[in-house]
Write a protein that holds these residues in place. Structure first.
Motif, short mmCIF file in Angstrom:
data_model
loop_
_atom_site.label_atom_id
_atom_site.label_comp_id
_atom_site.label_asym_id
_atom_site.label_seq_id
_atom_site.Cartn_x
_atom_site.Cartn_y
_atom_site.Cartn_z
N LEU A 197 0.85 -1.18 0.00
CA LEU A 197 0.00 0.00 0.00
C LEU A 197 0.89 1.24 0.00
N PRO A 198 0.43 2.34 -0.58
CA PRO A 198 1.23 3.58 -0.54
C PRO A 198 1.54 3.97 0.90
N ARG A 199 2.81 4.27 1.17
CA ARG A 199 3.23 4.64 2.52
C ARG A 199 3.17 6.15 2.68
N PRO A 200 3.02 6.65 3.90
CA PRO A 200 2.87 5.89 5.13
C PRO A 200 1.45 5.31 5.27
N VAL A 201 1.34 4.22 6.03
CA VAL A 201 0.07 3.57 6.27
C VAL A 201 -0.41 3.94 7.68
N PHE A 202 -1.58 4.59 7.73
CA PHE A 202 -2.21 4.94 9.01
C PHE A 202 -3.30 3.90 9.27
N LEU A 203 -3.11 3.10 10.30
CA LEU A 203 -3.95 1.94 10.58
C LEU A 203 -4.90 2.21 11.75
N CYS A 204 -6.14 1.69 11.63
CA CYS A 204 -7.06 1.64 12.75
C CYS A 204 -7.68 0.25 12.79
N VAL A 205 -7.66 -0.39 13.96
CA VAL A 205 -8.21 -1.74 14.13
C VAL A 205 -9.33 -1.68 15.15
N GLY A 206 -10.47 -2.29 14.81
CA GLY A 206 -11.57 -2.33 15.78
C GLY A 206 -12.91 -2.46 15.09
N ARG A 207 -13.97 -2.43 15.90
CA ARG A 207 -15.32 -2.51 15.36
C ARG A 207 -15.64 -1.28 14.53
N VAL A 208 -16.28 -1.52 13.39
CA VAL A 208 -16.69 -0.42 12.53
C VAL A 208 -18.11 -0.05 12.96
N GLU A 252 -15.08 8.29 11.72
CA GLU A 252 -15.07 9.38 10.74
C GLU A 252 -14.12 10.50 11.13
N SER A 253 -13.81 10.63 12.41
CA SER A 253 -12.80 11.62 12.81
C SER A 253 -11.44 11.28 12.22
N PHE A 254 -11.19 9.99 12.02
CA PHE A 254 -9.96 9.53 11.38
C PHE A 254 -10.09 9.58 9.86
N LEU A 255 -11.20 9.06 9.34
CA LEU A 255 -11.35 8.94 7.89
C LEU A 255 -11.41 10.29 7.19
N SER A 256 -11.85 11.32 7.87
CA SER A 256 -11.96 12.65 7.26
C SER A 256 -10.65 13.44 7.30
N LEU A 257 -9.60 12.89 7.91
CA LEU A 257 -8.34 13.61 8.00
C LEU A 257 -7.64 13.67 6.64
N ASP A 258 -6.89 14.75 6.44
CA ASP A 258 -6.05 14.90 5.24
C ASP A 258 -4.66 14.40 5.57
N LEU A 259 -4.40 13.13 5.26
CA LEU A 259 -3.13 12.50 5.59
C LEU A 259 -2.47 11.95 4.34
N ASP A 302 -6.16 16.91 21.02
CA ASP A 302 -7.54 17.13 20.59
C ASP A 302 -7.61 17.36 19.09
N ASN A 303 -6.48 17.64 18.47
CA ASN A 303 -6.37 17.73 17.01
C ASN A 303 -5.80 16.40 16.52
N LEU A 304 -6.68 15.51 16.03
CA LEU A 304 -6.24 14.16 15.68
C LEU A 304 -5.26 14.16 14.52
N GLN A 305 -5.40 15.10 13.60
CA GLN A 305 -4.44 15.17 12.48
C GLN A 305 -3.05 15.52 13.00
N LYS A 306 -2.98 16.45 13.91
CA LYS A 306 -1.70 16.81 14.52
C LYS A 306 -1.10 15.62 15.24
N ALA A 307 -1.93 14.86 15.94
CA ALA A 307 -1.44 13.67 16.65
C ALA A 307 -0.93 12.63 15.66
#
Length: 358
Positions: free
Chosen positions: A184-195, A202-209, A298-303
């Motif tokens: 997959l194109p790097r970097p890979v930002f992963l989230c594991v868990g119940r959808v 969506e707080s993760f999926l809407s980020l510009d990464l 509190d800024n997830l993109q910054k984190a």
């Protein structure tokens, strides 16, 4: 000194059990392994033992359909020395009722923020839900909670007899694997868990990464989020070595949930060498804050970008204190014999020592 035979007979009642895949089930599975290795005879009473119906909005979660007297009779027949009630669902409620009827002492554990989960779906005030949970757990000798943050929150709400109960991770399975390539194109930002709604994905999926956003897991929101975020990779539910490779082949673990009480996936990610990005809330504060293995904001993109800048973390350094052995040590330390008057009728009592009747 414990009475022989019955001394290490432990009954754990849980509305969450296999084939469910979640933190409660993983915790209880590992706990049973640990306690059996210590000589305990462990019986799990779960929905798998009864007819069941799907939980509304969570069809993969089954709710046991049985009578309270049947649960009481089964627990009595097992003649346990200890009873632990792990969840506040139908089985947990019936088991608690049985213990109170028999004047048995028991322990409980708080795993899930059901009030917040319920509020995501129905207009039920938090105060109502927490009032029920407070009554449920305050009848126990000890209520085990996953982190100090949750301990402090529940104490403010009037919960008593709270004890912090840590978690662990399988370091043989979840480990750094530098040779893994997810293609997959790097970097890979992963989230594991119940959808699911309460995971705040969506707080993760809407980020510009940069690179790739990768979701590993299944749940009621999967199809809708796939449609809404076509550039995200949704891998579905994965387990075992396959799941470990998804961790090892990623660059940052993003944990957008604000309602998890712990987050075992945090330990799994760190064990694989991933830095974690999350919000400064209970769970991440206690795991990531304690280990220094990521960035909370509190800024997830910054984190997320800050965690990427950190690079890989050393699990041997970051995971000190998080082990299933330590989890079992705490659990064993709070176990309280049932001390039932009904059982004592068949025993001879000498001083403060209880001797089983022949």
């Amino acid at each position: 000194m414990q009475p022989e035979g019955q001394a290490k007979r432990l009954v754990i009642v849980s509305d969450a059990w296999h084939p469910q895949v979640n933190g409660v089930v993983r915790t209880l599975t590992k706990l049973r392994e640990q306690m059996e290795a210590r000589g305990f005879e462990v019986t799990i009473i779960s929905p798998a033992d009864y007819r069941s119906a799907p939980c509304p909005t969570y069809p993969e979660i089954r709710l046991a359909l049985t009578h309270p007297l049947a649960i009481r009779a089964r627990i009595e027949a097992l003649q346990p020395a200890y009873v632990h009630i792990a969840t506040e669902g139908p089985l947990g409620i019936m088991a608690r009722r049985a213990c109170l009827k028999n004047n048995w002492r028991f322990t409980t554990s708080f795993h899930t923020r059901f009030p917040e989960y319920l509020r995501e779906r129905l207009p039920v005030p938090l105060s109502w839900s927490y009032s029920f949970l407070r009554r449920f757990h305050n009848a126990a000798e000890h209520c085990l909670v996953p982190t100090q943050s949750i301990h402090d929150e529940l104490a403010e709400r009037g919960f008593a007899t709270l004890k912090v109960w840590t978690r662990g991770v399988d370091r043989e399975l979840f480990r750094p694997q530098p040779d893994v390539d997810l293609k997959l194109p790097r970097p890979v930002f992963l989230c594991v868990g119940r959808v699911a709604p309460e995971k705040n994905l969506e707080s993760f999926l809407s980020l510009d990464l940069p690179g790739t956003k990768l979701i590993v897991g299944d749940g009621p929101d999967l199809h809708e989020l796939r449609r809404k975020y076509p550039n995200t990779v949704f891998a579905g539910k994965k387990e075992g070595e396959t799941l470990a490779r998804y961790y090892a082949g990623s660059d940052v673990f993003v944990f957008p949930s604000r309602t998890d009480t712990f987050g075992l996936v945090l330990l799994e990610a760190i064990a694989c060498g991933l830095p974690v990005a999350g919000y400064p809330v209970p769970g991440p504060k206690d795991v990531v804050g304690a280990s220094g293995a990521g960035v909370l904001s509190d800024n997830l993109q910054k984190a997320a970008l800050g965690a990427l800048e950190m690079g890989r973390v050393d699990p041997d350094v970051r995971l000190k204190g998080f082990s299933w052995e330590a989890c079992a040590d705490i659990f064993e330390s709070v176990l309280t014999t049932i001390g039932s008057a009904k059982v004592l009728k068949s025993r001879k009592v000498k001083s403060d020592r209880v001797i089983p009747a022949p």
